[in-house]
Design a protein around this motif. Structure first.
Motif, PDB file in Angstrom:
ATOM      1  N   PRO A   1       0.836  -1.219   0.000  1.00 23.26           N
ATOM      2  CA  PRO A   1       0.000   0.000   0.000  1.00 23.26           C
ATOM      3  C   PRO A   1       0.864   1.260   0.000  1.00 23.26           C
ATOM      4  N   LYS A   2       0.480   2.228  -0.845  1.00 20.02           N
ATOM      5  CA  LYS A   2       1.256   3.473  -0.940  1.00 20.02           C
ATOM      6  C   LYS A   2       0.314   4.648  -0.651  1.00 20.02           C
ATOM      7  N   PHE A   3       0.881   5.723  -0.143  1.00 16.39           N
ATOM      8  CA  PHE A   3       0.103   6.891   0.248  1.00 16.39           C
ATOM      9  C   PHE A   3       0.446   8.028  -0.710  1.00 16.39           C
ATOM     10  N   GLU A   4      -0.567   8.759  -1.166  1.00 16.24           N
ATOM     11  CA  GLU A   4      -0.319   9.850  -2.121  1.00 16.24           C
ATOM     12  C   GLU A   4       0.118  11.112  -1.367  1.00 16.24           C
ATOM     13  N   TYR A   5       1.374  11.129  -0.941  1.00 16.87           N
ATOM     14  CA  TYR A   5       1.879  12.233  -0.118  1.00 16.87           C
ATOM     15  C   TYR A   5       1.715  13.591  -0.796  1.00 16.87           C
ATOM     16  N   PHE A   6       1.812  13.623  -2.130  1.00 23.85           N
ATOM     17  CA  PHE A   6       1.839  14.921  -2.815  1.00 23.85           C
ATOM     18  C   PHE A   6       0.461  15.398  -3.270  1.00 23.85           C
ATOM     19  N   SER A   7      -0.568  14.614  -2.915  1.00 28.02           N
ATOM     20  CA  SER A   7      -1.909  15.001  -3.334  1.00 28.02           C
ATOM     21  C   SER A   7      -2.566  15.883  -2.264  1.00 28.02           C
ATOM     22  N   ALA A   8      -3.451  16.791  -2.699  1.00 29.67           N
ATOM     23  CA  ALA A   8      -4.177  17.642  -1.752  1.00 29.67           C
ATOM     24  C   ALA A   8      -5.201  16.797  -0.990  1.00 29.67           C
ATOM     25  N   ASN A   9      -5.648  15.708  -1.622  1.00 29.30           N
ATOM     26  CA  ASN A   9      -6.614  14.810  -0.993  1.00 29.30           C
ATOM     27  C   ASN A   9      -6.056  13.389  -1.060  1.00 29.30           C
ATOM     28  N   PRO A  10      -5.015  13.091  -0.236  1.00 33.20           N
ATOM     29  CA  PRO A  10      -4.273  11.843  -0.421  1.00 33.20           C
ATOM     30  C   PRO A  10      -5.098  10.588  -0.139  1.00 33.20           C
ATOM     31  N   LYS A  11      -4.818   9.546  -0.946  1.00 36.43           N
ATOM     32  CA  LYS A  11      -5.486   8.257  -0.784  1.00 36.43           C
ATOM     33  C   LYS A  11      -4.408   7.182  -0.603  1.00 36.43           C
ATOM     34  N   ILE A  12      -4.849   6.014  -0.116  1.00 37.19           N
ATOM     35  CA  ILE A  12      -3.984   4.834  -0.131  1.00 37.19           C
ATOM     36  C   ILE A  12      -4.189   4.197  -1.505  1.00 37.19           C
ATOM     37  N   SER A  13      -3.101   3.847  -2.185  1.00 38.17           N
ATOM     38  CA  SER A  13      -3.308   3.186  -3.477  1.00 38.17           C
ATOM     39  C   SER A  13      -2.607   1.834  -3.503  1.00 38.17           C
ATOM     40  N   LYS A  14      -3.279   0.877  -4.104  1.00 42.27           N
ATOM     41  CA  LYS A  14      -2.748  -0.470  -4.292  1.00 42.27           C
ATOM     42  C   LYS A  14      -3.651  -1.223  -5.265  1.00 42.27           C
ATOM     43  N   CYS A  15      -3.113  -2.270  -5.868  1.00 43.46           N
ATOM     44  CA  CYS A  15      -3.926  -3.107  -6.761  1.00 43.46           C
ATOM     45  C   CYS A  15      -5.080  -3.717  -5.975  1.00 43.46           C
ATOM     46  N   VAL A  16      -6.295  -3.626  -6.521  1.00 41.57           N
ATOM     47  CA  VAL A  16      -7.460  -4.251  -5.880  1.00 41.57           C
ATOM     48  C   VAL A  16      -7.995  -5.396  -6.760  1.00 41.57           C
ATOM     49  N   MET A  17      -7.124  -5.958  -7.563  1.00 38.69           N
ATOM     50  CA  MET A  17      -7.451  -7.056  -8.484  1.00 38.69           C
ATOM     51  C   MET A  17      -8.602  -6.653  -9.418  1.00 38.69           C
ATOM     52  N   CYS A  18      -8.603  -5.349  -9.798  1.00 37.46           N
ATOM     53  CA  CYS A  18      -9.656  -4.841 -10.690  1.00 37.46           C
ATOM     54  C   CYS A  18     -11.052  -5.209 -10.168  1.00 37.46           C
ATOM     55  N   TRP A  19     -11.269  -4.902  -8.907  1.00 36.71           N
ATOM     56  CA  TRP A  19     -12.499  -5.277  -8.202  1.00 36.71           C
ATOM     57  C   TRP A  19     -13.759  -4.854  -8.956  1.00 36.71           C
ATOM     58  N   GLU A  20     -13.746  -3.631  -9.516  1.00 40.63           N
ATOM     59  CA  GLU A  20     -14.960  -3.157 -10.212  1.00 40.63           C
ATOM     60  C   GLU A  20     -15.200  -3.947 -11.493  1.00 40.63           C
ATOM     61  N   ARG A  21     -14.112  -4.322 -12.170  1.00 36.78           N
ATOM     62  CA  ARG A  21     -14.259  -5.140 -13.384  1.00 36.78           C
ATOM     63  C   ARG A  21     -14.822  -6.513 -13.011  1.00 36.78           C
TER      64      ARG A  21
END
Ligand code: SF4
Ligand code: SF4
Length: 287
Positions: free
Chosen positions: A145-165
């Motif tokens: 898991p990675k954190f969007e340190y440089f974003s104004a609205n940071p999120k955790i990002s990681k592969c979710v195995m294309c959950w929506e697909r």
């Protein structure tokens, strides 16, 4: 089993598992996963491009020669990366991504259940519940898991195995766009069967180890290779016990005030977000 039959089986399994979710809550759903066969990877990086496109991330650089000179990790902008290793003068390409552990340490460490394991297999993240503590990052043995340190609205990002697909009955974008069967999506039990078939039908082509079958209690992403996994800088010191077993000890020792504190912080964070939106709204209208 040939590719067509295997994918047909998998397609049926995907449909059945997601239809099953609506049909009978009590029905046992088999965990889905991804098999990455590094002996078949061409290093074309189609998986990186299709992942970025499917998930709305910037298009990866096309300078493969330069990128292959260093060992890359996934980042807040790239949920999967392909690295090149030269072993005994052979070039081997290895895709890396979230391992989708059967008992994920990141989910066990998440006090708000923003990071959680779905019964279908993927480990997913719900931004509306995240309070930004980053326990998931610290606890992941694969540093995913990675954190969007440089974003104004940071999120955790990681592969979710294309959950929506998957929810739409499609397969992950990387698996769909791999030109050489190096990435196969399916029921984890079928993938282990397929991996063993590949190993035993071509014993000189593979080491007898399916990485992820037992590591940290088993993972949804499984690997095959012609050389031992240390060569790819994979963690081979993790053991076979699921990491939440260790986290459990830690959580038993956490006083109740700390388990209630996240809810308080989350409420505070949400109210700050609302306030910020309200103030921005006022400014935007010029009042
Ligand atoms: S950062 Fe968010 S997802 Fe990660 S542990 Fe904290 S609450 Fe959970
Ligand atoms: S499963 Fe989806 S999100 Fe994960 S690496 Fe493949 S394309 Fe990217």
């Amino acid at each position: 089993m040939d590719r067509r039959n295997f994918l047909a089986t998998v397609g049926t399994a995907v449909g059945a598992s997601f239809i099953g979710r609506n049909a009978k809550a009590s029905e046992k759903i088999e965990m889905m996963g991804i098999l990455i066969d590094t002996t078949k990877c061409l290093g074309c990086r189609s998986c990186e491009y299709s992942c970025a496109e499917a998930n709305g991330y910037p298009e990866p650089s096309d300078d493969s020669d330069k990128l292959f000179n260093s060992h890359r990790k996934t980042s807040e902008n790239s949920l999967t990366v392909v690295n090149k290793f030269v072993i005994d003068e052979n070039e081997i390409y290895v895709k890396e991504q979230c391992m989708h552990c059967a008992q994920p340490a990141c989910a066990a460490a998440c006090l708000t259940r923003a990071m959680h394991k779905t019964k279908e297999g993927p480990v997913v993240w719900d931004g509306s519940k995240c309070m930004g503590c980053r326990f998931c990052m610290i606890s992941c043995p694969f540093d995913i898991p990675k954190f969007e340190y440089f974003s104004a609205n940071p999120k955790i990002s990681k592969c979710v195995m294309c959950w929506e697909r998957l929810a739409k009955g499609e397969i992950p974008a990387c698996a769909e766009n791999c030109p050489n069967e190096a990435i196969v999506f399916g029921k984890r039990s079928d993938l282990i069967h397929e991996a063993n078939n590949r190993i035993y039908s071509e014993p000189d082509a593979y080491v007898k180890h399916i990485y992820g079958e037992h590591e940290v209690g088993g993972t949804g992403v499984l690997y095959l290779s012609s050389v031992s996994f240390e060569n790819f800088k994979f963690r081979t010191d993790l053991g076979e016990e699921a990491y939440p077993e260790f986290t459990k000890e830690f959580l038993y020792g956490v006083p109740v005030i700390l388990t209630l504190f996240p809810a308080f912080l989350l409420a505070l964070s949400n109210s700050t977000k609302r306030e910020k939106t309200f103030t921005e709204g006022e400014g935007g209208n010029g009042h």
